[in-house]
Each structure stands twice: as C-alpha cells, then as structure tokens.
Motif scaffolding. Structure first.
Motif, PDB file in Angstrom:
ATOM      1  N   GLU A 174     -23.220  51.849  40.563  1.00 57.69           N
ATOM      2  CA  GLU A 174     -22.944  50.369  39.510  1.00 57.69           C
ATOM      3  C   GLU A 174     -22.655  49.397  40.262  1.00 57.69           C
ATOM      4  N   TRP A 175     -23.278  48.122  40.213  1.00 59.80           N
ATOM      5  CA  TRP A 175     -22.803  47.059  40.687  1.00 59.80           C
ATOM      6  C   TRP A 175     -21.879  46.332  39.805  1.00 59.80           C
ATOM      7  N   PRO A 176     -20.774  45.669  40.501  1.00 58.35           N
ATOM      8  CA  PRO A 176     -20.015  44.684  39.620  1.00 58.35           C
ATOM      9  C   PRO A 176     -20.606  43.980  38.577  1.00 58.35           C
ATOM     10  N   ALA A 177     -20.111  43.605  37.540  1.00 59.96           N
ATOM     11  CA  ALA A 177     -20.617  42.399  36.655  1.00 59.96           C
ATOM     12  C   ALA A 177     -20.732  41.358  37.241  1.00 59.96           C
ATOM     13  N   ASP A 178     -21.650  40.183  36.865  1.00 61.06           N
ATOM     14  CA  ASP A 178     -21.457  38.956  37.385  1.00 61.06           C
ATOM     15  C   ASP A 178     -21.037  38.028  36.196  1.00 61.06           C
ATOM     16  N   TYR A 179     -19.815  37.653  36.219  1.00 56.90           N
ATOM     17  CA  TYR A 179     -19.120  37.008  35.119  1.00 56.90           C
ATOM     18  C   TYR A 179     -19.092  35.476  35.196  1.00 56.90           C
ATOM     19  N   HIS A 180     -19.745  34.953  36.121  1.00 57.37           N
ATOM     20  CA  HIS A 180     -19.708  33.410  36.434  1.00 57.37           C
ATOM     21  C   HIS A 180     -21.124  32.841  36.487  1.00 57.37           C
ATOM     22  N   MET A 181     -21.807  32.443  35.166  1.00 62.07           N
ATOM     23  CA  MET A 181     -23.040  31.749  35.375  1.00 62.07           C
ATOM     24  C   MET A 181     -23.066  30.566  34.246  1.00 62.07           C
ATOM     25  N   HIS A 182     -23.782  29.482  34.882  1.00 61.43           N
ATOM     26  CA  HIS A 182     -23.870  28.581  33.855  1.00 61.43           C
ATOM     27  C   HIS A 182     -25.081  28.200  33.301  1.00 61.43           C
ATOM     28  N   THR A 183     -25.313  26.978  32.435  1.00 61.61           N
ATOM     29  CA  THR A 183     -26.678  26.848  31.879  1.00 61.61           C
ATOM     30  C   THR A 183     -26.939  25.359  32.017  1.00 61.61           C
ATOM     31  N   PRO A 184     -27.917  24.856  31.466  1.00 60.11           N
ATOM     32  CA  PRO A 184     -28.374  23.608  31.623  1.00 60.11           C
ATOM     33  C   PRO A 184     -27.401  22.564  30.750  1.00 60.11           C
TER      34      PRO A 184
ATOM     35  N   ILE B 186      -8.267  37.425  39.046  1.00 61.27           N
ATOM     36  CA  ILE B 186      -9.005  36.706  39.795  1.00 61.27           C
ATOM     37  C   ILE B 186     -10.232  36.908  39.942  1.00 61.27           C
ATOM     38  N   GLU B 187     -11.173  35.931  40.717  1.00 61.32           N
ATOM     39  CA  GLU B 187     -12.570  36.441  40.814  1.00 61.32           C
ATOM     40  C   GLU B 187     -12.673  36.454  42.195  1.00 61.32           C
ATOM     41  N   ILE B 188     -13.841  37.029  42.918  1.00 59.13           N
ATOM     42  CA  ILE B 188     -14.510  36.715  43.918  1.00 59.13           C
ATOM     43  C   ILE B 188     -15.610  36.179  43.840  1.00 59.13           C
ATOM     44  N   ASN B 189     -15.615  34.394  44.034  1.00 61.55           N
ATOM     45  CA  ASN B 189     -16.703  33.717  43.693  1.00 61.55           C
ATOM     46  C   ASN B 189     -17.677  33.651  45.060  1.00 61.55           C
ATOM     47  N   THR B 190     -18.714  33.825  44.982  1.00 61.42           N
ATOM     48  CA  THR B 190     -19.703  33.868  46.152  1.00 61.42           C
ATOM     49  C   THR B 190     -20.322  32.653  46.294  1.00 61.42           C
TER      50      THR B 190
ATOM     51  N   GLU C  85      -2.270  43.054  47.097  1.00 61.96           N
ATOM     52  CA  GLU C  85      -1.042  43.605  47.475  1.00 61.96           C
ATOM     53  C   GLU C  85       0.140  43.163  46.381  1.00 61.96           C
ATOM     54  N   ALA C  86      -0.188  42.241  45.475  1.00 59.32           N
ATOM     55  CA  ALA C  86       0.514  41.606  44.317  1.00 59.32           C
ATOM     56  C   ALA C  86       0.064  42.508  43.160  1.00 59.32           C
ATOM     57  N   GLY C  87      -0.848  43.321  43.040  1.00 55.18           N
ATOM     58  CA  GLY C  87      -1.318  43.987  41.919  1.00 55.18           C
ATOM     59  C   GLY C  87      -2.205  42.986  40.824  1.00 55.18           C
ATOM     60  N   VAL C  88      -3.086  41.933  41.336  1.00 59.88           N
ATOM     61  CA  VAL C  88      -3.868  41.511  40.628  1.00 59.88           C
ATOM     62  C   VAL C  88      -5.019  41.865  40.216  1.00 59.88           C
ATOM     63  N   GLY C  89      -5.844  41.979  39.201  1.00 53.76           N
ATOM     64  CA  GLY C  89      -7.075  42.458  38.855  1.00 53.76           C
ATOM     65  C   GLY C  89      -8.231  41.671  39.394  1.00 53.76           C
ATOM     66  N   LEU C  90      -9.477  41.929  39.635  1.00 55.16           N
ATOM     67  CA  LEU C  90     -10.555  41.387  40.318  1.00 55.16           C
ATOM     68  C   LEU C  90     -11.757  41.510  39.416  1.00 55.16           C
ATOM     69  N   THR C  91     -12.325  40.479  39.276  1.00 56.78           N
ATOM     70  CA  THR C  91     -13.790  40.150  39.052  1.00 56.78           C
ATOM     71  C   THR C  91     -14.696  39.722  39.811  1.00 56.78           C
ATOM     72  N   PHE C  92     -16.014  39.540  39.794  1.00 59.48           N
ATOM     73  CA  PHE C  92     -17.013  39.195  40.510  1.00 59.48           C
ATOM     74  C   PHE C  92     -18.015  38.045  39.936  1.00 59.48           C
ATOM     75  N   GLY C  93     -18.029  36.990  40.645  1.00 56.58           N
ATOM     76  CA  GLY C  93     -18.922  35.799  39.913  1.00 56.58           C
ATOM     77  C   GLY C  93     -19.587  35.108  41.041  1.00 56.58           C
ATOM     78  N   SER C  94     -20.965  34.855  40.577  1.00 53.60           N
ATOM     79  CA  SER C  94     -21.787  34.231  41.612  1.00 53.60           C
ATOM     80  C   SER C  94     -21.646  32.631  41.348  1.00 53.60           C
ATOM     81  N   ASP C  95     -21.349  32.237  40.310  1.00 47.46           N
ATOM     82  CA  ASP C  95     -21.239  30.633  39.860  1.00 47.46           C
ATOM     83  C   ASP C  95     -22.538  30.189  40.079  1.00 47.46           C
ATOM     84  N   ALA C  96     -23.471  31.048  39.523  1.00 43.69           N
ATOM     85  CA  ALA C  96     -25.109  30.485  39.257  1.00 43.69           C
ATOM     86  C   ALA C  96     -25.265  29.453  38.406  1.00 43.69           C
ATOM     87  N   HIS C  97     -25.859  28.486  39.284  1.00 44.20           N
ATOM     88  CA  HIS C  97     -26.374  27.157  38.447  1.00 44.20           C
ATOM     89  C   HIS C  97     -27.919  27.149  38.425  1.00 44.20           C
ATOM     90  N   ALA C  98     -28.685  28.750  38.758  1.00 43.13           N
ATOM     91  CA  ALA C  98     -30.053  28.646  38.812  1.00 43.13           C
ATOM     92  C   ALA C  98     -30.158  30.251  38.903  1.00 43.13           C
TER      93      ALA C  98
END
Length: 280
Positions: free
Chosen positions: A2-12, A191-195, A217-230
């Motif tokens: 299962e791939w990580p969720a993409d939590y960073h998307m935009h709209t018009p 924080i996010e990995i933002n591609t 190393e600081a123990g910060v959680g992680l999400t993923f986002g494409s920052d998709a604008h299309a």
C-alpha cells in the motif's frame, strides 16, 4: 503493498492550479493510491492579501468540490484539509478556519518571511538579490518553529521551501533545524516529503535528505505530498519519495482522519537510481 497517501493537492480555487478534485481522485485511483487529501491554499482575512489562494467566500465551494469527488470515486479515501499560511498575529483567524469544517488535517506552511515577501513566488525572486541568505533562512525558520509550536497544525509543509530558487540553507543554521524538529516532535506536528521540489529550480524534494534524517532522529512523524496543481502530478515520484524516507530511517507514514493520526507501514522497495514520474 500500500502506497503512502498523497496529502497535498490543490484545486483551481487557488488560481494557479487546474483540474477539478474528481480528476485528481481518478488519477489517484489509476495509480493505485488508496487515500489522498486535498489541501488547497486557505483564505486570508483580507481577500486581496495576494492572488494565489481561495477567497473566504469560496471555502464552501471548496468543501463541496471535495465532497463531490468522494461521491464520484468511492474507491479512494479522500481527506479534507487546508494548507494554511502561518504569519504572526493570524492565530485567531487560523483557529476560526479550523472550526468551520470537519477537517481531517491542516498543513501549516510559511511562505512569507515579511508581510509582503513570499519567498517562493517567481514574481519576487529578485528580492533575494543583495540580501544575506542566512538572514532570510533564519527569519523563515523562526516563523516555521512558531508554526510548529502553535498547536494549530498537523503537518508542516515543504519545510525547506526557501531553497526553491537555489538558495540552500547555510550549515551554521543546523542548531535552528534541530530546535525546529524538537518543537515539532513535542507538539505532535509531522512534516511532509513534498515531491514538488523535483519540479522546481532546486531539483530536489522538500526536505533535503540530511534534514529528513535530522527530523527522523528527532522523532518527527512523516506524511507525503505531491503538491499537485494538475491531475497528472498526483503521486508524482512516489517510489523515489518512499526510498528517500526509508533511507532517512522512517518505516512508517502517518494518516489522518478528523485530525487524528494513525501510523501505517511504509512499503519496502528495491533500490533504484532512476527517477520515476509516477507510482511504479
């Protein structure tokens, strides 16, 4: 797998993206993503603050568009979020926004290092000329730390955003990064990995590998986002992002529902030096 969720998307509604939420959801389904989240640029108290976010009167239309995508593509879990600019003094406005809808998550981002300088805006790139990059980075990190510690946000967006045009953070600011991540950990702010950084002049995801390792190393959680604008940017470079996370030490990502988080195991992928534009 299962791939990580993409939590960073935009709209018009942000005025610099194209494609309706249902199109993003259909793209996610085609790529095999089981969960996504929209996080369009939240309105400011004044609609003329800048020209790259929805107006306050459009917030209901934004929520309705996400709800329509949920109905149209039920195979994909679609979360409702916002990307909210943090500026000192706007905490009350952010709390008001947070109470308007049943958000699943809020991304806190710093774009402005002064009241009128958005450090990632292509139209303001010349403002970097003649300034000390270290002073800009310090101002940015101070605001980002305040955002992390405010308790207002679930995720910090693209944490090394000022590198967009090639201005990398000076090594002497490492203590500020460590302090930021410690504050984020204590506040439970991920924080996010933002591609999207791979699609910008810096040619590198946000954050840089060394910073991602520091966050782990600081123990910060992680999400993923494409920052998709299309729609075609949904899930962009997802396999490479997962490899980056695992190389930094992460073995799980976080998912949100109703601003409550749960850990989900990261997939294990074979090493691959070739950059992929879509989920493999």
């Amino acid at each position: 797998m299962e791939w990580p969720a993409d939590y960073h998307m935009h709209t018009p509604l942000c005025r610099h993206a194209r494609g309706e939420p249902v199109e993003y959801a259909l793209r996610a389904r085609a790529l095999g993503l089981r969960e996504i989240g929209f996080a369009d640029h939240a309105p400011m108290p004044q609609d003329d603050f800048d020209d790259w976010r929805m107006r306050a009167s459009e917030l209901e239309a934004y929520v309705a568009a996400v709800e329509a995508a949920r109905r149209a593509v039920p195979e994909v879990k679609i979360r409702l979020g916002l990307e909210v600019d943090y500026l000192p003094g706007l905490e009350g406005w952010i709390r008001e926004l947070a109470g308007r809808h049943a958000w699943d998550f809020l991304i806190g981002s710093v774009h402005y290092v002064t009241e009128d300088w958005a450090i990632d805006h292509p139209g303001q790139v010349r403002r970097w000329e003649g300034v000390d990059p270290a002073s800009v980075w310090q101002a940015y990190l101070e605001r980002l730390e305040a955002a992390a510690g405010s308790g207002l946000f679930d995720i910090l967006g693209h944490v090394d955003l000022p590198k967009k045009f090639g201005h990398r953070p000076p090594a002497e600011l490492a203590p500020l990064w460590r302090r930021l991540f410690e504050v984020a950990r204590r506040a439970g702010c991920a924080i996010e990995i933002n591609t999207a950084g791979l699609r910008k002049p810096c040619g590198e995801m946000y954050p840089a590998p060394a910073l991602l390792r520091m966050a782990f190393e600081a123990g910060v959680g992680l999400t993923f986002g494409s920052d998709a604008h299309a729609p075609e940017e949904v899930g962009s470079d997802w396999a490479e992002a997962v490899r980056l996370a695992r190389a930094a030490g992460y073995r799980e990502t976080l998912r949100w529902e109703g601003r409550r988080k749960v850990g989900v195991e990261l997939p294990e992928l074979p090493a691959c030096p070739v950059r992929s534009q879509v989920v493999e």
